[in-house]
Design a protein around this motif. Structure first.
Motif, PDB file in Angstrom:
ATOM      1  N   PRO A   1       9.497   0.774   8.155  1.00  0.00           N
ATOM      2  CA  PRO A   1       9.571   1.723   7.032  1.00  0.00           C
ATOM      3  C   PRO A   1       8.179   2.176   6.611  1.00  0.00           C
ATOM      4  O   PRO A   1       7.278   1.341   6.483  1.00  0.00           O
ATOM      5  CB  PRO A   1      10.222   0.916   5.906  1.00  0.00           C
ATOM      6  CG  PRO A   1      10.374  -0.480   6.401  1.00  0.00           C
ATOM      7  CD  PRO A   1       9.715  -0.611   7.728  1.00  0.00           C
ATOM      8  N   THR A   2       8.006   3.464   6.386  1.00  0.00           N
ATOM      9  CA  THR A   2       6.701   3.993   5.965  1.00  0.00           C
ATOM     10  C   THR A   2       6.890   5.127   4.951  1.00  0.00           C
ATOM     11  O   THR A   2       7.996   5.639   4.780  1.00  0.00           O
ATOM     12  CB  THR A   2       5.885   4.589   7.145  1.00  0.00           C
ATOM     13  OG1 THR A   2       6.355   5.920   7.406  1.00  0.00           O
ATOM     14  CG2 THR A   2       5.988   3.768   8.403  1.00  0.00           C
ATOM     15  N   MET A   3       5.761   5.536   4.362  1.00  0.00           N
ATOM     16  CA  MET A   3       5.770   6.738   3.519  1.00  0.00           C
ATOM     17  C   MET A   3       5.037   7.878   4.227  1.00  0.00           C
ATOM     18  O   MET A   3       4.651   8.865   3.582  1.00  0.00           O
ATOM     19  CB  MET A   3       5.130   6.448   2.164  1.00  0.00           C
ATOM     20  CG  MET A   3       5.915   5.386   1.383  1.00  0.00           C
ATOM     21  SD  MET A   3       5.736   5.517  -0.397  1.00  0.00           S
ATOM     22  CE  MET A   3       4.012   5.276  -0.588  1.00  0.00           C
TER      23      MET A   3
ATOM     24  N   HIS B   1      -1.185   6.427  10.255  1.00  0.00           N
ATOM     25  CA  HIS B   1      -2.512   6.099  10.807  1.00  0.00           C
ATOM     26  C   HIS B   1      -2.349   4.908  11.742  1.00  0.00           C
ATOM     27  O   HIS B   1      -1.219   4.431  11.967  1.00  0.00           O
ATOM     28  CB  HIS B   1      -3.492   5.846   9.670  1.00  0.00           C
ATOM     29  CG  HIS B   1      -3.002   4.853   8.639  1.00  0.00           C
ATOM     30  ND1 HIS B   1      -2.759   3.531   8.947  1.00  0.00           N
ATOM     31  CD2 HIS B   1      -2.682   4.993   7.322  1.00  0.00           C
ATOM     32  CE1 HIS B   1      -2.346   2.900   7.860  1.00  0.00           C
ATOM     33  NE2 HIS B   1      -2.271   3.760   6.860  1.00  0.00           N
TER      34      HIS B   1
ATOM     35  N   LEU C   1       2.170  -1.378  13.792  1.00  0.00           N
ATOM     36  CA  LEU C   1       3.505  -1.920  13.478  1.00  0.00           C
ATOM     37  C   LEU C   1       4.540  -1.379  14.473  1.00  0.00           C
ATOM     38  O   LEU C   1       5.413  -2.112  14.946  1.00  0.00           O
ATOM     39  CB  LEU C   1       3.928  -1.505  12.057  1.00  0.00           C
ATOM     40  CG  LEU C   1       3.562  -2.392  10.867  1.00  0.00           C
ATOM     41  CD1 LEU C   1       2.102  -2.713  10.777  1.00  0.00           C
ATOM     42  CD2 LEU C   1       4.054  -1.779   9.563  1.00  0.00           C
TER      43      LEU C   1
ATOM     44  N   GLY D   1       3.095  -4.607   6.936  1.00  0.00           N
ATOM     45  CA  GLY D   1       1.678  -4.937   7.064  1.00  0.00           C
ATOM     46  C   GLY D   1       1.215  -5.942   6.013  1.00  0.00           C
ATOM     47  O   GLY D   1       1.645  -5.890   4.858  1.00  0.00           O
TER      48      GLY D   1
ATOM     49  N   LYS E   1      -1.535  -5.763   4.817  1.00  0.00           N
ATOM     50  CA  LYS E   1      -2.332  -4.939   3.913  1.00  0.00           C
ATOM     51  C   LYS E   1      -1.704  -4.930   2.519  1.00  0.00           C
ATOM     52  O   LYS E   1      -2.398  -4.988   1.513  1.00  0.00           O
ATOM     53  CB  LYS E   1      -2.403  -3.516   4.497  1.00  0.00           C
ATOM     54  CG  LYS E   1      -2.701  -2.402   3.526  1.00  0.00           C
ATOM     55  CD  LYS E   1      -4.180  -2.239   3.342  1.00  0.00           C
ATOM     56  CE  LYS E   1      -4.634  -1.019   2.610  1.00  0.00           C
ATOM     57  NZ  LYS E   1      -3.804  -0.379   1.658  1.00  0.00           N
TER      58      LYS E   1
ATOM     59  N   GLN F   1       3.702  -7.002  -1.563  1.00  0.00           N
ATOM     60  CA  GLN F   1       4.942  -6.331  -1.127  1.00  0.00           C
ATOM     61  C   GLN F   1       5.628  -7.139  -0.021  1.00  0.00           C
ATOM     62  O   GLN F   1       6.839  -7.371  -0.066  1.00  0.00           O
ATOM     63  CB  GLN F   1       4.580  -4.932  -0.620  1.00  0.00           C
ATOM     64  CG  GLN F   1       5.673  -4.231   0.163  1.00  0.00           C
ATOM     65  CD  GLN F   1       5.264  -2.822   0.546  1.00  0.00           C
ATOM     66  OE1 GLN F   1       5.217  -1.961  -0.318  1.00  0.00           O
ATOM     67  NE2 GLN F   1       4.988  -2.571   1.799  1.00  0.00           N
TER      68      GLN F   1
ATOM     69  N   GLU G   1      -0.753  -7.758  11.231  1.00  0.00           N
ATOM     70  CA  GLU G   1      -2.163  -7.817  10.833  1.00  0.00           C
ATOM     71  C   GLU G   1      -2.650  -6.517  10.180  1.00  0.00           C
ATOM     72  O   GLU G   1      -2.202  -5.428  10.542  1.00  0.00           O
ATOM     73  CB  GLU G   1      -3.050  -8.108  12.049  1.00  0.00           C
ATOM     74  CG  GLU G   1      -2.883  -9.506  12.619  1.00  0.00           C
ATOM     75  CD  GLU G   1      -2.974 -10.594  11.556  1.00  0.00           C
ATOM     76  OE1 GLU G   1      -3.878 -10.530  10.718  1.00  0.00           O
ATOM     77  OE2 GLU G   1      -2.120 -11.506  11.574  1.00  0.00           O
TER      78      GLU G   1
HETATM   79  P1  AMP Z   1       2.964   2.883   3.624  1.00  0.00           P
HETATM   80  O1  AMP Z   1       3.245   4.079   4.456  1.00  0.00           O
HETATM   81  O2  AMP Z   1       1.620   2.861   3.021  1.00  0.00           O
HETATM   82  O3  AMP Z   1       4.084   2.572   2.660  1.00  0.00           O
HETATM   83  O4  AMP Z   1       2.940   1.658   4.651  1.00  0.00           O
HETATM   84  C1  AMP Z   1       4.005   1.399   5.521  1.00  0.00           C
HETATM   85  C2  AMP Z   1       3.772   0.078   6.203  1.00  0.00           C
HETATM   86  O5  AMP Z   1       2.542   0.103   6.912  1.00  0.00           O
HETATM   87  C3  AMP Z   1       3.686  -1.103   5.212  1.00  0.00           C
HETATM   88  O6  AMP Z   1       4.332  -2.223   5.768  1.00  0.00           O
HETATM   89  C4  AMP Z   1       2.204  -1.309   5.099  1.00  0.00           C
HETATM   90  O7  AMP Z   1       1.844  -2.626   4.744  1.00  0.00           O
HETATM   91  C5  AMP Z   1       1.761  -0.994   6.519  1.00  0.00           C
HETATM   92  N1  AMP Z   1       0.336  -0.659   6.535  1.00  0.00           N
HETATM   93  C6  AMP Z   1      -0.312   0.274   5.777  1.00  0.00           C
HETATM   94  N2  AMP Z   1      -1.633   0.249   6.022  1.00  0.00           N
HETATM   95  C7  AMP Z   1      -1.834  -0.719   6.953  1.00  0.00           C
HETATM   96  C8  AMP Z   1      -2.986  -1.244   7.610  1.00  0.00           C
HETATM   97  N3  AMP Z   1      -4.206  -0.783   7.376  1.00  0.00           N
HETATM   98  N4  AMP Z   1      -2.811  -2.251   8.508  1.00  0.00           N
HETATM   99  C9  AMP Z   1      -1.573  -2.748   8.755  1.00  0.00           C
HETATM  100  N5  AMP Z   1      -0.446  -2.293   8.174  1.00  0.00           N
HETATM  101  C10 AMP Z   1      -0.572  -1.313   7.275  1.00  0.00           C
END
Ligand code: AMP
Length: 275
Positions: free
Chosen positions: A26-28, A32, A38, A146, A148, A152, A173
């Motif tokens: 899942p992402t927003m 990158h 992932l 992540g 990161k 969460q 990682e």
């Molecule tokens: P987001 O799109 O920011 O909601 O992130 C979606 C997923 O990507 C989440 O599980 C985040 O923890 C992971 N994620 C975001 N940035 C990073 C990063 N720099 N390294 C690893 N996972 C990341």
């Protein structure tokens, strides 16, 4: 790659994969290399990979950056295609939130309201609510998150445990840029000068890890060192917790996380290191 816009359509397609392992990321969006790592891991460990892109309004507080959160749909589609994603789910808000009087998920009273949850009260209710919905739609075998977003990750692991969800949450990682800055969709907000300032965050984490390697386990000493390294930034918190997110006074190697949240200009950045 199939691009799917509605819950019904996704459920229909997923019927084909009843006997396959499903990896879910899942992402927003504004993808990158952190997201891609992932996706790669999910690819290695599952028969098919589902990625969702949904800028979830319920996890943004009033006044936060929901409206200006970077949206890169066309580029993201290409990235997913190159990463060999099988299904890209890009739902609309109305499809994910069906009414005003919904059943909700509530984050735990303590761990959901410290650190990120203290600065952003209600944020984790929104995160858990949307992840619960996405889990019920996708029914993944493995879901990738992540480190990161450490708090969460821990709260999602707890939701899965407490609500008896049959899903394996896989911690991944944290990926950094070459200069050490943790990759984040929000990094695009930074000017070159702010980006240089922001490097004090990973630098402070690295210097603490180095001190720990030299035997310094006292949190107050490590915190003072980190504060000094980040003296030019607007630091919201420097926190030391165990892997269950309880505050600690002494580092326990292999069971500690150091977390930082800081504002650089108007941009809020978080970073951490797992010790
Ligand atoms: P987001 O799109 O920011 O909601 O992130 C979606 C997923 O990507 C989440 O599980 C985040 O923890 C992971 N994620 C975001 N940035 C990073 C990063 N720099 N390294 C690893 N996972 C990341």
């Amino acid at each position: 790659m199939e691009i799917v816009k509605t819950v019904d359509e996704l459920r229909e397609i997923l019927k084909r994969y009843k006997n396959n392992s499903i990896g879910f990321v899942p992402t927003m969006g504004a993808l990158h290399d952190g997201h891609i790592s992932l996706i790669k891991r999910s690819h290695d460990e599952n028969d098919i990979v589902v990625v969702s892109i949904f800028v979830n309004p319920t996890q943004f507080l009033a006044g936060e950056d929901l409206d200006k959160y970077p949206r890169r749909d066309e580029v993201d589609k290409k990235i997913c295609e190159l990463a060999k994603v099988d299904i890209l789910f890009m739902p609309n808000i109305d499809d994910m939130y069906t009414g005003n009087d919904e059943v909700k998920v509530v984050a735990p009273a303590v761990r959901g309201y410290v650190l990120e949850g203290f600065i952003r009260p209600g944020h984790f209710d929104g995160v858990l609510r949307v992840v619960c919905k996405l889990f019920n739609i996708v029914k993944p075998t493995n879901a990738y998150f992540g480190k990161k977003d450490a708090q969460q990750l821990v709260l999602i692991q707890q939701m899965v445990k407490d609500l008896f969800m049959d899903i394996n949450v896989v911690p991944c990682e944290l990926i950094r840029d070459n200069d050490g800055l943790a990759l984040s969709s929000r990094n695009v907000y930074l000017t070159q000068e702010q980006r240089t300032q922001a490097l004090a965050i990973p630098k402070s984490l690295k210097s603490a890890a180095k001190k720990i390697g030299m035997g310094e386990l006292d949190v107050s000493v490590l915190k003072a060192l980190m504060s000094e390294t980040m003296s030019g930034l607007n630091v919201e918190y420097i926190a030391f917790v165990d892997r269950e997110f309880n505050e600690i006074n002494k580092i326990e190697v292999k069971n500690s996380i150091i977390l930082v949240a800081a504002r650089v200009g108007n941009t809020r950045l978080i970073d951490n290191i797992w010790i």
